[in-house]
Design an enzyme around this catalytic site. Structure first.
Site, PDB file in Angstrom:
ATOM      1  N   PRO A   1       0.434  -1.020  -0.015  1.00  0.00           N
ATOM      2  CA  PRO A   1      -0.293  -0.268   0.078  1.00  0.00           C
ATOM      3  C   PRO A   1       0.734   1.414  -0.322  1.00  0.00           C
ATOM      4  O   PRO A   1       1.513   1.272   1.130  1.00  0.00           O
ATOM      5  CB  PRO A   1      -0.657   0.303   1.225  1.00  0.00           C
ATOM      6  CG  PRO A   1      -0.852  -1.528   1.853  1.00  0.00           C
ATOM      7  CD  PRO A   1       0.681  -2.198   0.818  1.00  0.00           C
ATOM      8  N   GLU A   2       1.060   2.558  -1.037  1.00  0.00           N
ATOM      9  CA  GLU A   2       1.674   3.330  -1.131  1.00  0.00           C
ATOM     10  C   GLU A   2       0.798   3.884  -1.727  1.00  0.00           C
ATOM     11  O   GLU A   2      -0.207   3.530  -1.421  1.00  0.00           O
ATOM     12  CB  GLU A   2       2.702   3.095  -1.452  1.00  0.00           C
ATOM     13  CG  GLU A   2       3.360   1.987  -1.907  1.00  0.00           C
ATOM     14  CD  GLU A   2       5.006   2.062  -2.315  1.00  0.00           C
ATOM     15  OE1 GLU A   2       5.586   3.149  -2.781  1.00  0.00           O
ATOM     16  OE2 GLU A   2       5.181   1.130  -2.134  1.00  0.00           O
TER      17      GLU A   2
ATOM     18  N   LYS B   1      -1.081   8.558   2.657  1.00  0.00           N
ATOM     19  CA  LYS B   1      -1.475   7.431   3.314  1.00  0.00           C
ATOM     20  C   LYS B   1      -2.364   6.695   3.917  1.00  0.00           C
ATOM     21  O   LYS B   1      -2.501   5.902   4.719  1.00  0.00           O
ATOM     22  CB  LYS B   1       0.132   6.175   3.271  1.00  0.00           C
ATOM     23  CG  LYS B   1       1.035   6.004   2.478  1.00  0.00           C
ATOM     24  CD  LYS B   1       2.190   4.857   2.618  1.00  0.00           C
ATOM     25  CE  LYS B   1       3.294   5.476   3.296  1.00  0.00           C
ATOM     26  NZ  LYS B   1       4.618   4.585   3.186  1.00  0.00           N
TER      27      LYS B   1
ATOM     28  N   ASN C   1       7.860   2.579  -0.337  1.00  0.00           N
ATOM     29  CA  ASN C   1       9.502   1.600  -0.673  1.00  0.00           C
ATOM     30  C   ASN C   1       9.886   1.057  -1.778  1.00  0.00           C
ATOM     31  O   ASN C   1      11.030   1.464  -2.576  1.00  0.00           O
ATOM     32  CB  ASN C   1       9.756   0.738   0.112  1.00  0.00           C
ATOM     33  CG  ASN C   1      11.421   0.191   0.276  1.00  0.00           C
ATOM     34  OD1 ASN C   1      11.627   0.811   0.171  1.00  0.00           O
ATOM     35  ND2 ASN C   1      11.106  -1.129   0.823  1.00  0.00           N
TER      36      ASN C   1
ATOM     37  N   ARG D   1      14.176   0.024   6.735  1.00  0.00           N
ATOM     38  CA  ARG D   1      13.836  -0.430   5.756  1.00  0.00           C
ATOM     39  C   ARG D   1      14.759  -1.128   4.605  1.00  0.00           C
ATOM     40  O   ARG D   1      15.772  -1.166   4.667  1.00  0.00           O
ATOM     41  CB  ARG D   1      12.930   0.461   4.388  1.00  0.00           C
ATOM     42  CG  ARG D   1      12.064   1.298   5.491  1.00  0.00           C
ATOM     43  CD  ARG D   1      10.628   0.406   6.132  1.00  0.00           C
ATOM     44  NE  ARG D   1       9.579  -0.438   5.053  1.00  0.00           N
ATOM     45  CZ  ARG D   1       9.240   0.477   3.887  1.00  0.00           C
ATOM     46  NH1 ARG D   1       8.644   1.633   4.792  1.00  0.00           N
ATOM     47  NH2 ARG D   1       8.283   0.131   3.358  1.00  0.00           N
TER      48      ARG D   1
END
Ligand SMILES: [Zn+2]
Length: 265
Positions: free
Chosen positions: A2-3, A51, A172, A253
């Site tokens: 989910p971005e 988001k 990411n 990340r």
């Protein structure tokens, strides 16, 4: 993952399913809202900011009689789905359900949502006011995004692009893909990135191109296994030069990059 584009799409699903509807029932399965009942409340609109998902509601006149917002965040694994009345809720296992909203025409089910909260709409800024310009919002402002990025000159561009206070919506996957397409190593300090404006503009274009569909493609291909240049492709050959794609931790990340196309570590 989910971005910004996934969240934008999700807001649209909820808008189509619920906007204008009067809720006939609600079922919150999180402790902080367990006693909340939205029966009789009207859904004004569903929208997104970066988001964050914002479902705006109006309470019935005999209640608080004011405007409220149901806030949720998908993070890595959350999702909302809309079902027709009587349709089987097949998207995810039932134990992941955090909220169910029922209307005469649709049922919206929120799975594994984070930061679920009901707040006065007037206080939305307390949850999203810190965000930088939203890549998919009406307020998108590349100059402001560049200005905010440039206030962190020594941070790596890989981390700065993920910081939603700089610009809102890049996760990411898009971070990795944008830096590959710009030929910039994720470890480059912000001050050494040749063209920040070009970088944020490309990020915006990539997210915008994926609005309205759930496949996140940065290559233009929608075929499985061909949708990305570097993200999720560790040890596979670079689509441009054949060098093995690398994967390494950067901040909190992992990041993927091509050491030949994105040099200068
Ligand atoms: Zn390469």
């Amino acid at each position: 993952m989910p971005e910004g584009d996934t969240v934008w799409n999700t807001a649209r699903v909820l808008q189509r399913a619920l906007a204008g509807a009067r809720l006939t029932g609600s079922d919150f399965r999180v402790p902080q809202l367990a006693a909340t009942d939205l029966t009789g409340w009207t859904v004004r609109e569903s929208t997104s900011r970066g988001k964050h998902l914002l479902l705006r509601l109006t309470a019935p006149p005999d209640a608080a009689g004011r405007d409220w917002t149901l806030h949720s965040h998908l993070r890595m694994d959350g999702a909302w789905r809309a079902y027709g009345p009587g349709e089987r809720w097949a998207a995810r296992p039932a134990h992941l359900i955090r909220v169910v909203l029922r209307s005469p025409g649709a049922v919206a089910v929120g799975y594994h949502l984070h930061e679920l909260a009901l707040i006065p709409t007037a206080e939305e800024e307390s949850l999203v006011g810190h965000l930088g310009p939203d890549l998919l919002g009406p307020d998108w402002d590349p100059d402001e995004a560049v200005r905010r990025l440039a206030t962190h000159p020594d941070e790596t561009i890989g981390e700065a692009l993920l910081d939603q206070r700089n610009l809102a919506g890049v996760g990411n996957l898009y971070k990795c893909e944008v830096l590959f397409l710009r030929g910039v190593s994720p470890w480059t300090p912000v001050r050494a990135v040749p063209d920040l404006a070009g970088t944020v503009t490309l990020a915006q274009r990539l997210l915008a191109a994926n609005r309205g569909r759930w496949t996140q493609s940065t290559t233009g291909s929608l075929h499985r296994g061909q949708t990305n240049y570097v993200y999720g492709r560790r040890a596979q050959p670079c689509r441009r030069c054949g060098t093995a794609i690398r994967k390494e931790e950067l901040g909190e990340r992992v990041t993927y990059w091509c050491p030949a196309c994105q040099p200068d570590r």
